[in-house]
Motif scaffolding. Structure first.
Motif, PDB file in Angstrom:
ATOM      1  N   ASP A  47       0.788  -1.227   0.000  1.00 40.93           N
ATOM      2  CA  ASP A  47       0.000   0.000   0.000  1.00 40.93           C
ATOM      3  C   ASP A  47       0.822   1.280   0.000  1.00 40.93           C
ATOM      4  N   ASN A  71       2.011  -2.989  -5.354  1.00 37.01           N
ATOM      5  CA  ASN A  71       0.880  -3.453  -6.149  1.00 37.01           C
ATOM      6  C   ASN A  71       0.690  -4.939  -5.904  1.00 37.01           C
ATOM      7  N   GLU A  83      -5.432  -6.052  -0.325  1.00 38.40           N
ATOM      8  CA  GLU A  83      -6.051  -4.729  -0.473  1.00 38.40           C
ATOM      9  C   GLU A  83      -6.968  -4.367   0.680  1.00 38.40           C
TER      10      GLU A  83
END
Length: 373
Positions: free
Chosen positions: A162, A167, A226
């Motif tokens: 993050d 990624n 995520e």
């Protein structure tokens, strides 16, 4: 004058390769692992992921083992600690290695996928493993028996995605194609761990890594990464700028040491007989042997002060305070304990005589009271 030879290195050899010295070091403050590898035949060495505050420890180990450091390399520009690479470069002349993609200053060996970093007859292969940061690298030993994964792959985990151009999709590809594609028996050494886990393997991570092992898919992995919502590392404000300078301090330290101090791997400040002999009038030599030894046939350094080790704690007021102290005994063992005691008591300018009076005499420096055989 004779100099003590470098120690014999009887060390494990990696399968199919020349004998290899391997040491895993740890910084408890940041949970960081540092790795020292050396080709035993040539004594050429490589340091991976050093920590600025552990420079003295690492340099002492390198010197004690009689190694020549070829390079200090980092798996990435860390966000939780500052690298010790610049300090090591200043001390040894070694190369500073970091991913070219990181764009850091003072790097003398920019690294890219497919490069090799040699140390004697051995080398590590550079594999680009971005995703945690865009400049993450994994270093794979030449015989694929071990790999140093930084934060790309941890023990039963992986680095966050993050910040620093992280990624999750990229990290999935890096781990599955560049790390877990290594032989199942390949040992994996992480950049960090906070619960005491220091090593894993390709087989284990394929099976048990909760984020990407077993039957996990890229969709599972990305969904996990995520939604972690972690706080930023507490040292990020100082670590990232420091690592973009390869660990070079903004300003030179204003407080110079009173002597060219070396530290043993145990962390003890030491001085060489040569320096002490050349600066004899500038220091007080404190002898902590027994009175019988001090007045015995082995002799003593001229003008030294005798306070036997068992009496040291009760006689601190008898120790001269106008000059720095160099503590001595026969071999440097009892004087090491005395040095530790004096440091704990608040005495700042104190050091152990490396090798004791035995080394002092072996290097040809005079002792009074010696009885010739």
């Amino acid at each position: 004058m004779s100099v003590a030879p470098a120690p014999s290195l009887s060390l494990a050899a990696a399968a199919g390769g020349a004998p290899l010295l391997f040491r895993q070091l740890f910084d408890a403050e940041t949970g960081t692992f540092t790795y020292l590898l050396a080709d035993v035949a040539s004594r050429q060495a490589l340091l991976i992921d050093s920590v600025f505050e552990q420079h003295d420890r690492d340099l002492s180990l390198i010197r004690e083992l009689g190694l020549n450091l070829a390079a200090s390399i980092d798996t990435h520009a860390h966000a939780d600690h500052v690298t010790g690479s610049w300090l090591m470069h200043e001390a040894t002349g070694c190369a500073i290695g970091l991913a070219a993609a990181a764009g850091a200053e003072n790097v003398t060996r920019p690294l890219s996928h497919g490069d090799r970093v040699a140390f004697g007859g051995r080398h590590v292969e550079v594999r680009a493993t971005p995703g945690h940061t865009n400049g993450c690298l994994t270093f794979v030993l030449d015989d694929h028996s071990m790999a140093f994964t930084g934060d790309a792959l941890l023990v039963r985990g992986c680095g966050r995605c993050d910040f620093q151009q992280g990624n999750a999709h990229t990290l999935w590809t890096s781990i599955t194609e560049q790390i877990l594609s290594l032989p199942d028996s390949c040992l994996l050494y992480p950049g960090h761990d906070y619960t005491g886990r220091s090593i894993t393997s390709v087989t284990e991570e394929k099976a048990f890594n909760a984020r990407l092992g077993g039957n996990a898919t890229e969709r599972d992995f990305v969904g996990h990464m995520e939604n972690m919502r972690l706080p930023h590392p507490r040292k990020i404000a100082e670590a990232l700028p420091g690592n973009m300078r390869s660990g070079k301090p903004r300003e030179a330290s204003a407080a110079a040491d009173w002597a060219p101090m070396a530290r043993s791997f145990a962390g003890l400040p030491e001085l060489s007989p040569a320096w002490v002999a050349a600066h004899r009038s500038d220091v007080t030599v404190l002898d902590v042997r027994s009175a019988e030894e001090f007045n015995g046939p082995e002799g003593r350094v001229s003008g030294s002060v005798l306070i036997p080790l068992p009496e040291l704690e009760s006689r601190t007021s008898d120790i001269p305070s106008d000059r720095p102290l160099v503590v001595v005994c026969h071999s440097g063992s009892r004087s090491a304990l005395a040095t530790q005691q004096l440091l704990k008591a608040g005495r700042q300018q104190v050091a152990n005589l490396r090798g004791g009076l035995s080394r002092w005499a072996a290097e040809g420096y005079p002792l009074e009271g010696v009885v010739q055989a």
